[in-house]
Write an enzyme that holds these catalytic residues in place. Structure first.
Site, PDB file in Angstrom:
ATOM      1  CB  CYS A  44      36.201 -48.731  23.592  1.00  0.00           C
ATOM      2  SG  CYS A  44      37.906 -48.587  23.037  1.00  0.00           S
ATOM      3  CG  ASP A  45      30.016 -46.875  25.476  1.00  0.00           C
ATOM      4  OD1 ASP A  45      29.746 -47.858  26.188  1.00  0.00           O
ATOM      5  OD2 ASP A  45      29.158 -46.219  24.861  1.00  0.00           O
TER       6      ASP A  45
END
Length: 208
Positions: free
Chosen positions: A73-74
């Site tokens: 995730c980012d």
């Protein structure tokens, strides 16, 4: 079906969110140099960074007989078309909040899920976007908040689940996405990879 779950992120908030949902992932930090990655749109950049993190972590794993799921995730805050991650200094965080106060931005979180099973690998990606409305902070509130150090640790220089919660007047979309990982979106991506959400729960939770 036993599933090995790996989170390719050092984010305490993402780990806490998954644990609160009954999951207990291993943490494998990707080590991706985010400064070298570019994209034309903020959501595309968040998605690309999530992909690189998941792929880097997946490549570091030892072979396992179980189905392995790696989550990357980012998160990035979009304000007036510009992307904002973690501020690099207190001065930058203060300047960021002067831009944000009394306004709204969009928090984009890229999700990339890799499933390894029987020597094969498949992946799915998606980006969740949530509109965040910020309070009109005074300069004194900005200085006090930045002095806590919290804004320097998170994308967009704010939290909704920590000290910054008082400075968020509302959101439109998934709350967990603002924290750093969208559970409903993650469930959909896993289902598309033939991994049922309850398969990620530990045996004790399933009454086994």
């Amino acid at each position: 079906m036993a599933v090995r779950l790996v989170l390719a992120s050092a984010s305490p908030a993402r780990l806490a969110t998954l644990r609160a949902a009954g999951l207990d992932p291993e943490v494998v930090v990707s080590g991706v140099d985010e400064s070298t990655v570019t994209a034309d749109r903020v959501p595309d950049l968040a998605g690309r960074l999530a992909q690189l993190k998941a792929e880097a972590a997946a490549a570091r794993l030892d072979p396992d007989a179980r189905t392995t799921v790696v989550i990357g995730c980012d998160s990035l805050l979009e304000l007036n078309g510009a992307a904002y991650g973690k501020p690099g200094s207190p001065a930058e965080a203060e300047d960021r909040w002067r831009r944000m106060r009394g306004r709204s931005g969009v928090l984009h979180t890229g999700h990339h899920v890799v499933r390894q099973r029987g020597g094969t690998e498949h992946a799915r990606s998606a980006v969740a976007s949530t509109t965040v409305h910020f309070a009109d902070l005074s300069d004194a509130e900005i200085y006090a908040y930045v002095a806590t150090g919290e804004p320097l640790q998170v994308a967009g220089a704010f939290t909704v689940d920590g000290l910054g919660g008082a400075f968020v007047t509302g959101i439109e979309g998934d709350y967990h996405n603002v924290v750093g990982i969208s559970l409903p979106l993650l469930r959909d991506l896993l289902a598309d990879l033939d991994v049922a959400w309850p398969d990620l729960w530990p045996p004790a939770l399933k009454g086994c």
